[in-house]
Design a protein around this motif. Structure first.
Motif, PDB file in Angstrom:
ATOM      1  N   GLU A 109      67.625  59.138  43.557  1.00 27.53           N
ATOM      2  CA  GLU A 109      66.896  60.209  43.510  1.00 27.53           C
ATOM      3  C   GLU A 109      67.293  60.902  42.058  1.00 27.53           C
ATOM      4  OE1 GLU A 109      68.207  63.149  46.432  1.00 27.53           O
ATOM      5  OE2 GLU A 109      67.096  61.927  47.970  1.00 27.53           O
ATOM      6  N   VAL A 110      68.684  60.820  41.410  1.00 31.20           N
ATOM      7  CA  VAL A 110      69.125  61.143  40.187  1.00 31.20           C
ATOM      8  C   VAL A 110      68.255  60.407  39.135  1.00 31.20           C
ATOM      9  CG1 VAL A 110      70.943  61.278  38.545  1.00 31.20           C
ATOM     10  CG2 VAL A 110      71.231  62.027  40.872  1.00 31.20           C
ATOM     11  N   PHE A 111      68.019  58.873  39.385  1.00 27.97           N
ATOM     12  CA  PHE A 111      67.447  58.096  38.506  1.00 27.97           C
ATOM     13  C   PHE A 111      66.185  58.642  38.429  1.00 27.97           C
ATOM     14  CE2 PHE A 111      64.645  54.459  37.632  1.00 27.97           C
ATOM     15  CZ  PHE A 111      65.233  54.120  36.594  1.00 27.97           C
ATOM     16  N   HIS A 112      65.352  58.859  39.428  1.00 30.05           N
ATOM     17  CA  HIS A 112      64.010  59.087  39.503  1.00 30.05           C
ATOM     18  C   HIS A 112      63.779  60.565  38.702  1.00 30.05           C
ATOM     19  CE1 HIS A 112      60.114  60.374  40.900  1.00 30.05           C
ATOM     20  NE2 HIS A 112      59.772  59.021  41.243  1.00 30.05           N
ATOM     21  N   ARG A 113      64.626  61.588  38.957  1.00 35.53           N
ATOM     22  CA  ARG A 113      64.452  62.800  38.410  1.00 35.53           C
ATOM     23  C   ARG A 113      64.660  62.645  36.686  1.00 35.53           C
ATOM     24  NH1 ARG A 113      68.377  65.836  36.451  1.00 35.53           N
ATOM     25  NH2 ARG A 113      69.949  64.833  38.035  1.00 35.53           N
ATOM     26  N   LEU A 114      65.736  61.907  36.260  1.00 36.62           N
ATOM     27  CA  LEU A 114      66.058  61.598  34.902  1.00 36.62           C
ATOM     28  C   LEU A 114      64.664  60.841  34.189  1.00 36.62           C
ATOM     29  CD1 LEU A 114      69.631  60.372  35.019  1.00 36.62           C
ATOM     30  CD2 LEU A 114      68.853  62.663  34.193  1.00 36.62           C
ATOM     31  N   VAL A 115      63.989  59.897  34.848  1.00 34.39           N
ATOM     32  CA  VAL A 115      62.846  59.300  34.179  1.00 34.39           C
ATOM     33  C   VAL A 115      61.718  60.408  34.290  1.00 34.39           C
ATOM     34  CG1 VAL A 115      61.274  57.376  34.552  1.00 34.39           C
ATOM     35  CG2 VAL A 115      63.731  56.982  34.770  1.00 34.39           C
ATOM     36  N   THR A 116      61.705  60.972  35.312  1.00 35.29           N
ATOM     37  CA  THR A 116      60.671  62.067  35.242  1.00 35.29           C
ATOM     38  C   THR A 116      60.882  62.961  34.355  1.00 35.29           C
ATOM     39  OG1 THR A 116      60.244  61.839  37.661  1.00 35.29           O
ATOM     40  CG2 THR A 116      59.252  63.728  36.715  1.00 35.29           C
ATOM     41  N   ASP A 117      61.946  63.428  34.065  1.00 31.63           N
ATOM     42  CA  ASP A 117      62.322  64.111  32.857  1.00 31.63           C
ATOM     43  C   ASP A 117      61.848  63.847  31.541  1.00 31.63           C
ATOM     44  OD1 ASP A 117      63.126  66.287  34.696  1.00 31.63           O
ATOM     45  OD2 ASP A 117      65.331  65.967  34.526  1.00 31.63           O
ATOM     46  N   LEU A 118      62.221  62.499  31.423  1.00 32.36           N
ATOM     47  CA  LEU A 118      61.928  62.077  29.988  1.00 32.36           C
ATOM     48  C   LEU A 118      60.399  61.941  30.058  1.00 32.36           C
ATOM     49  CD1 LEU A 118      64.130  58.876  29.768  1.00 32.36           C
ATOM     50  CD2 LEU A 118      64.143  60.995  28.310  1.00 32.36           C
ATOM     51  N   LEU A 119      59.536  61.421  31.223  1.00 35.07           N
ATOM     52  CA  LEU A 119      58.278  61.515  30.786  1.00 35.07           C
ATOM     53  C   LEU A 119      57.443  62.571  30.724  1.00 35.07           C
ATOM     54  CD1 LEU A 119      57.308  58.491  33.303  1.00 35.07           C
ATOM     55  CD2 LEU A 119      57.453  58.399  30.812  1.00 35.07           C
ATOM     56  N   SER A 131      65.527  69.980  24.130  1.00 37.92           N
ATOM     57  CA  SER A 131      65.216  69.488  25.840  1.00 37.92           C
ATOM     58  C   SER A 131      64.917  67.993  25.653  1.00 37.92           C
ATOM     59  CB  SER A 131      64.108  70.155  26.389  1.00 37.92           C
ATOM     60  OG  SER A 131      63.654  69.648  27.345  1.00 37.92           O
ATOM     61  N   TYR A 132      64.184  67.474  24.958  1.00 38.56           N
ATOM     62  CA  TYR A 132      63.933  65.969  24.553  1.00 38.56           C
ATOM     63  C   TYR A 132      65.331  65.148  24.460  1.00 38.56           C
ATOM     64  CZ  TYR A 132      61.626  61.684  23.102  1.00 38.56           C
ATOM     65  OH  TYR A 132      61.226  60.270  22.992  1.00 38.56           O
ATOM     66  N   ASN A 133      66.254  65.490  23.573  1.00 34.88           N
ATOM     67  CA  ASN A 133      67.232  64.889  23.106  1.00 34.88           C
ATOM     68  C   ASN A 133      68.322  65.076  24.514  1.00 34.88           C
ATOM     69  OD1 ASN A 133      66.617  64.113  20.714  1.00 34.88           O
ATOM     70  ND2 ASN A 133      67.380  66.213  19.727  1.00 34.88           N
ATOM     71  N   THR A 134      68.095  66.347  25.119  1.00 35.77           N
ATOM     72  CA  THR A 134      69.194  66.518  26.239  1.00 35.77           C
ATOM     73  C   THR A 134      68.918  65.393  27.330  1.00 35.77           C
ATOM     74  OG1 THR A 134      69.499  68.693  25.616  1.00 35.77           O
ATOM     75  CG2 THR A 134      70.089  68.203  27.986  1.00 35.77           C
ATOM     76  N   ASN A 182      70.973  62.536  29.133  1.00 33.66           N
ATOM     77  CA  ASN A 182      71.449  62.511  30.281  1.00 33.66           C
ATOM     78  C   ASN A 182      71.094  61.074  31.038  1.00 33.66           C
ATOM     79  OD1 ASN A 182      72.393  64.955  30.321  1.00 33.66           O
ATOM     80  ND2 ASN A 182      70.501  65.914  31.113  1.00 33.66           N
ATOM     81  N   TYR A 183      69.945  60.720  30.680  1.00 28.71           N
ATOM     82  CA  TYR A 183      69.523  59.192  30.995  1.00 28.71           C
ATOM     83  C   TYR A 183      70.632  58.102  30.658  1.00 28.71           C
ATOM     84  CZ  TYR A 183      66.834  54.974  31.590  1.00 28.71           C
ATOM     85  OH  TYR A 183      66.507  53.752  32.026  1.00 28.71           O
ATOM     86  N   CYS A 184      70.647  58.137  29.303  1.00 30.05           N
ATOM     87  CA  CYS A 184      71.737  57.248  28.683  1.00 30.05           C
ATOM     88  C   CYS A 184      73.087  57.406  29.478  1.00 30.05           C
ATOM     89  CB  CYS A 184      72.038  57.421  27.197  1.00 30.05           C
ATOM     90  SG  CYS A 184      70.418  56.862  26.316  1.00 30.05           S
ATOM     91  N   ASP A 185      73.563  58.623  29.819  1.00 23.69           N
ATOM     92  CA  ASP A 185      74.850  58.715  30.262  1.00 23.69           C
ATOM     93  C   ASP A 185      74.685  58.172  31.772  1.00 23.69           C
ATOM     94  OD1 ASP A 185      75.928  59.962  28.134  1.00 23.69           O
ATOM     95  OD2 ASP A 185      75.744  61.811  28.893  1.00 23.69           O
ATOM     96  N   PHE A 186      73.614  58.356  32.444  1.00 24.65           N
ATOM     97  CA  PHE A 186      73.346  57.769  33.958  1.00 24.65           C
ATOM     98  C   PHE A 186      73.554  56.273  33.562  1.00 24.65           C
ATOM     99  CE2 PHE A 186      70.892  56.082  37.079  1.00 24.65           C
ATOM    100  CZ  PHE A 186      71.238  56.637  38.276  1.00 24.65           C
TER     101      PHE A 186
END
Length: 161
Positions: A146-156, A99-102, A106-110
């Protein structure tokens, strides 16, 4: 009862003490290693959170502004974040690594695929939708903010272990 106590005391009189001392030292060393690993894990989490909070301060957690040349802006911050990502990965449980790597990928791809044109198009379509009074979320792409916010929240979310 006295026979049992005499037998146990006789055993300790004839047995060498070095194995007990060795096991005691191993126990003390293992406690120190555990304390050190917990400290290192806490530092890795703090560094990861701090990097995100400082590098992305204008965009997360409260969106203030998108910088010009967003692709260059985000990609220039990836190496520093990558280093903290690698350090934190060591301390994650095995079942959460996928999950962490995914989330990281996803963040890097964005970051690599976002452009100023995509942001402008999303802002124009949201302005057009709000002027019409209807939102057609099935036909338009997701808002990059919204996508950016969701991706960073997923990382955190991986820092709350």
């Amino acid at each position: 009862m006295n026979e049992i106590i005499d037998q146990i005391s006789g055993y300790f009189e004839t047995v060498p003490l070095w194995p007990f001392i060795l096991f005691g030292l191993l126990g003390v060393v293992s406690v120190f290693v555990e304390i050190l690993n917990r400290k290192r894990r806490a530092d890795a989490i703090d560094n990861f959170r701090y990097t995100i909070e400082t590098e992305l301060a204008d965009m997360y957690p409260q969106h203030k502004r998108w910088p010009k040349n967003i692709n260059t802006y985000l990609c220039s911050r990836l190496p520093g974040m990558q280093q903290n990502f690698e350090v934190l990965r060591v301390f994650l449980p095995q079942d959460r690594l996928l999950s962490y790597n995914t989330d990281w990928n996803n963040y890097c791809d964005f970051c690599r695929n976002i452009t100023d044109e995509k942001i402008a198009a999303a802002e124009q379509s949201s302005a057009a939708d709000s002027s019409e009074g209807t939102k057609q979320s099935t036909h338009k792409e997701s808002d990059p903010k919204e996508v950016f916010h969701r991706l960073v929240t997923d990382l955190l979310k991986h820092t709350h272990i």
